[in-house]
Every structure is written in C-alpha cells, then in structure tokens.
Design a protein around this motif. Structure first.
Motif, short mmCIF file in Angstrom:
data_model
loop_
_atom_site.label_atom_id
_atom_site.label_comp_id
_atom_site.label_asym_id
_atom_site.label_seq_id
_atom_site.Cartn_x
_atom_site.Cartn_y
_atom_site.Cartn_z
N UNK A 42 0.98 -1.03 0.06
CA UNK A 42 0.01 0.00 0.01
C UNK A 42 0.71 1.21 -0.14
N UNK A 43 0.36 2.25 -0.86
CA UNK A 43 1.00 3.52 -0.68
C UNK A 43 0.58 4.49 0.29
N UNK A 44 1.62 4.92 1.25
CA UNK A 44 1.32 5.82 2.14
C UNK A 44 2.73 6.74 2.10
N UNK A 45 2.46 8.10 2.36
CA UNK A 45 3.52 9.21 2.43
C UNK A 45 3.73 9.98 3.82
N UNK A 46 4.96 9.97 4.02
CA UNK A 46 5.13 10.78 5.19
C UNK A 46 4.51 10.32 6.51
N UNK A 47 4.81 9.01 6.41
CA UNK A 47 4.50 8.07 7.59
C UNK A 47 5.71 7.39 8.20
N UNK A 48 5.98 7.69 9.22
CA UNK A 48 7.35 7.08 9.82
C UNK A 48 7.26 5.62 10.16
N UNK A 49 5.87 5.15 10.12
CA UNK A 49 5.69 3.67 10.51
C UNK A 49 5.61 2.94 9.11
N UNK A 50 5.67 3.46 7.90
CA UNK A 50 5.39 2.48 6.89
C UNK A 50 6.40 2.77 5.83
N UNK A 54 7.14 4.17 -2.23
CA UNK A 54 7.64 3.92 -3.37
C UNK A 54 6.84 2.32 -3.79
N UNK A 55 5.68 2.42 -3.80
CA UNK A 55 4.92 1.10 -3.90
C UNK A 55 5.26 0.43 -5.10
N UNK A 56 5.65 0.96 -6.36
CA UNK A 56 5.86 -0.16 -7.59
C UNK A 56 7.20 -0.48 -7.41
N UNK A 57 8.18 0.34 -6.93
CA UNK A 57 9.66 -0.37 -6.36
C UNK A 57 9.60 -1.54 -5.59
#
Length: 334
Positions: A42-50, A54-57
């Motif tokens: 799953x794509x999430x941004x600016x989340x220190x726990x995830x 860069x989901x596709x990578x």
C-alpha cells in the motif's frame, strides 16, 4: 475461497525501513508457500511507520524474490500520479513478471494535505478519479493505430485493475466500470455492508469482469494461544489511536493491558474501527472469520497482520492460511 496478504511494510519501534523491507520479502516468500493468492503493498507518504511509499519499487522487489504469487498494489493512490506514469510503471512490472501483477487504485491521497501538495505540486480541486481510471485502463489495453500517447511498456499488458475504497463512491465506480472491488474494512468498516450491496446490485459486466468480484480486508492476530493473540493486537490498537490523534509513528510494541494505555472512549473508537479483525487461536480465528465470510460473502479475503515481532507475524499468517484452507475445504465438501 482465495486468501491474500496486505502489507504496509511496517516500520516497528526499534526497527528501520531497511529491516522492514527485508521482512516484507521474507513474509511474501512464506506466504507463497502457504497458498496465499496475492501479496499487495500500500502507498502511504510521510508516515514514519510505513516503508512502502515507493509502492511500485517494492512490488518489483517482492515479485523478483518470489515465483508464483501475484504481487500488486492495495493500493496506488491515483490522485498522486499521472495515469500514464502508473501505466508505465505497472506495464513494466507486468512485462518483467507476466501474469503476476495487480493494480489496485484508490481515490484518497494516502497522506495529509500538506504532503499531498508536496507530492502533486499543484492541487486541482476537481475530482478526476473516474476519468483517471478510464485513462489508465486505456493505456494498459490494446493501443489504437493512431493513438497519440502510449504507455511503453504498458499497452497490451491488460494489468488487472481493482477499485479500492472505504465509502460508497468506490463501490459505485467499480460497479459502473465492471471492475473488481476491494473494501478497506480492516480500518474503516462503517459503510461496508451498504457498499457491498451497491457494488453487487449495480455491477455492469465488462471486458474486465463478467461478474462482480469482492475482496474483504481483515486484520489477523493469530497465535498458538488466545492471550498471545490479544497481546499482538495491541500494537495496532495503539497505532490506530496515535494516527487518529495526529501522532502517527512506528508500529508500537505490544502491551499486556491495552486499557492502561488507552482510555475507555478511545479504546471503543479503535475497536469499532477494527471490528473486521480476528484474533486468538486457530479455532477462535476460524469462528470469527466464518462469521465475517457468512455476513459479507466475499469472493476473496485479504489479510493484514500489523504485528511488531516478525516471527509472530509469520506465525499469525501461517495459522490464518491453515484456517482459510480448512474453511475452503469445508465449503467444498459441505
């Protein structure tokens, strides 16, 4: 009954993003052996726990380290990207790993608004999600002879596109376009029953799917004893409470007594959001999972296991796989 894994590559307290990504590949390799159909990130941004921003990578990392399991997004937040870019990324993945790539897309930004602005640079207030999905489908399908813009790689790969959602909006769009639909019931189950009914009632057969196909998301905290299952669940309870209070961070260590951490009102809110969860022994997990399946009649269950300890996480997914296999066998013979 198919069963799959949803992974946010959780960065745990005391851990690192590097370790999280190594764990993700290890979980995927085990999941492949346990009969899971898909492994979604799953794509999430600016989340220190995830660690899956860069989901596709990360999908490429997992697909390259496995052999047969389908790998995809659960999902890519399409408003953050031009449809052509996603078509090229997933077309490349499908070219490298043919027949194994899924593309689940969502309408939310997967982050806070300040970060969303940083991602997009310009914020168009117009809701173009339906048009973006149609554009994306066009790039992944067969190109017309005079088509001016093409996804290369991408065109003709026909990567399966799923609509993801936690409201009625996604259900309506998936039904209208004749696409498979996954509901984020693992953290936002409020509109689940109505969304599933709308999706099935309004589904229009398409070139992508002749019949509705619904995936139910469930949190799983399975263990060899009930107390451990309850203990493992406290990590997500704490994480969800911190997120709702605007203080997201690494996945917390579990605690023996969650009532010592969260007050009654906050714990009630968290447990309501996590009501599509199963915890405890294999027997307890089977009973809870049967109730969810009986109520919502999914075509597939996707399991999220946000557990702090990597070994315990593997064991939870192993037990859950055994439960799903026995459940499916009982349905076939019963």
């Amino acid at each position: 009954m198919r069963y799959s894994v949803l992974d946010l590559s959780p960065i745990v307290e005391g851990g690192s993003a590097a370790q999280s990504l190594r764990n993700t590949l290890d979980v995927a390799q085990h999941a492949e052996g346990w009969g899971y159909t898909r492994y979604w990130l799953a794509e999430h941004h600016n989340m220190r726990g995830i660690a899956s921003a860069a989901t596709s990578v990360v999908i490429g990392h997992v697909a390259g380290g496995t052999k047969t399991i389908r790998v995809g997004s659960g999902g890519v937040m399409l408003p953050n990207h031009a449809p052509l870019i996603i078509a090229e990324q997933f077309g490349t993945l499908a070219t490298l790993y043919p027949g194994r790539i899924d593309l689940g897309v969502g309408r939310a930004p997967g982050t806070d608004m300040q970060t969303a602005r940083a991602l997009r640079r310009g914020m168009d207030q117009t809701d173009s999600f339906p048009q973006d999905v149609v554009e994306l489908l066009g790039y992944l399908g067969e190109a017309s002879p005079n088509q001016p813009v093409r996804a290369v790689p991408g065109e003709g790969t026909n990567v399966p596109v799923w609509i993801l959602g936690s409201s009625l909006y996604g259900a309506q769009l998936a039904a209208q376009l004749g696409l498979p639909y996954a509901f984020a019931s693992h953290f936002a189950p409020a509109a689940l029953a109505e969304a599933v009914d709308i999706y099935r009632d309004r589904f229009q057969p398409s070139q992508f799917s002749a019949e509705p196909y619904f995936m139910l998301a469930v949190n799983a905290f399975a263990a060899d004893d009930a107390e451990t299952g309850t203990y493992l669940k406290t990590s997500m309870q704490q994480a969800f409470a911190r997120l709702r209070s605007g203080q997201p961070g690494p996945l917390p260590r579990p605690v023996q007594d969650i009532s010592q951490i969260l007050d009654v009102g906050l714990l009630r809110m968290v447990d309501q959001a996590m009501q599509c969860s199963v915890a405890g022994t294999a027997t307890q997990v089977r009973t809870s999972m049967e109730a969810l399946v009986q109520r919502y009649q999914p075509d597939e269950v996707i399991v999220s296991a946000p557990i702090h300890d990597h070994t315990a996480r593997l064991r939870s997914l192993e037990i859950t796989a055994e439960v799903m296999q026995s459940f499916a066998e009982a349905r076939r013979t019963g």
